[in-house]
Design a protein around this motif. Sequence first.
Motif, PDB file in Angstrom:
ATOM      1  N   ASP A  27     -12.534  -1.352  -5.713  1.00  0.00           N
ATOM      2  CA  ASP A  27     -11.478  -1.034  -4.662  1.00  0.00           C
ATOM      3  C   ASP A  27     -11.272  -2.253  -3.786  1.00  0.00           C
ATOM      4  OD1 ASP A  27     -11.169   1.037  -6.320  1.00  0.00           O
ATOM      5  OD2 ASP A  27     -11.599   2.410  -4.674  1.00  0.00           O
TER       6      ASP A  27
ATOM      7  N   ARG B  65      -6.975   0.305  -6.217  1.00  0.00           N
ATOM      8  CA  ARG B  65      -7.813   0.453  -7.282  1.00  0.00           C
ATOM      9  C   ARG B  65      -7.380  -0.291  -8.655  1.00  0.00           C
ATOM     10  NH1 ARG B  65     -10.112   6.098  -7.113  1.00  0.00           N
ATOM     11  NH2 ARG B  65     -11.403   5.049  -5.852  1.00  0.00           N
TER      12      ARG B  65
ATOM     13  N   ILE C 203      -3.843   3.828  -3.914  1.00  0.00           N
ATOM     14  CA  ILE C 203      -4.547   5.266  -3.792  1.00  0.00           C
ATOM     15  C   ILE C 203      -4.414   5.652  -2.631  1.00  0.00           C
ATOM     16  CG2 ILE C 203      -6.077   4.880  -5.861  1.00  0.00           C
ATOM     17  CD1 ILE C 203      -8.231   4.571  -3.981  1.00  0.00           C
TER      18      ILE C 203
ATOM     19  N   ARG D 148     -11.231   6.869   1.359  1.00  0.00           N
ATOM     20  CA  ARG D 148     -10.218   6.979   0.114  1.00  0.00           C
ATOM     21  C   ARG D 148     -11.013   6.152  -1.140  1.00  0.00           C
ATOM     22  NH1 ARG D 148      -8.574   9.165  -3.911  1.00  0.00           N
ATOM     23  NH2 ARG D 148      -6.312   9.232  -4.437  1.00  0.00           N
ATOM     24  N   SER D 149     -11.547   5.300  -0.809  1.00  0.00           N
ATOM     25  CA  SER D 149     -12.125   4.242  -1.822  1.00  0.00           C
ATOM     26  C   SER D 149     -13.391   4.887  -2.287  1.00  0.00           C
ATOM     27  CB  SER D 149     -12.445   2.895  -1.129  1.00  0.00           C
ATOM     28  OG  SER D 149     -13.112   2.059  -2.148  1.00  0.00           O
TER      29      SER D 149
ATOM     30  N   ARG E  94     -13.852   9.414  -5.969  1.00  0.00           N
ATOM     31  CA  ARG E  94     -13.680   8.950  -7.453  1.00  0.00           C
ATOM     32  C   ARG E  94     -13.102  10.347  -8.154  1.00  0.00           C
ATOM     33  NH1 ARG E  94     -12.661   3.958  -9.420  1.00  0.00           N
ATOM     34  NH2 ARG E  94     -14.485   2.647  -8.384  1.00  0.00           N
TER      35      ARG E  94
END
Length: 104
Positions: free
Chosen positions: A48, A70, A78, A100-101, A104
């Motif tokens: 990401d 992403r 995202i 957020r990264s 998954r």
Amino acid sequence: MLFGEILELGDARITYDTLSPLDLAQPVAAIVEDLGEDLLQIACDNGDIVDVGWYPAWNEAGRLRVVTVRGQDWEAPIFSAQPATSPQALLACLRAALARSGER
């Protein structure tokens, strides 16, 4: 360190940075010539990218934009936010983008 505060990156790393030298406490008019689309990029170990830019570039009416991308899908990040132009707001937004990264 970014704006005198620790930004926990984990396994991510800053790959581009023209943002940290800026004094975001100044009026936008004083720094607008330094506010382009490419200000900060962080590469996450999962592939990401967290990216910070000013849109529209070099425009006093612009805004900061923070995205987490992403799979190189820049059209559908995202995470996307437009924080206030202050170090505290931007750091909070970067922390959210990095979190957020990690999902998954």
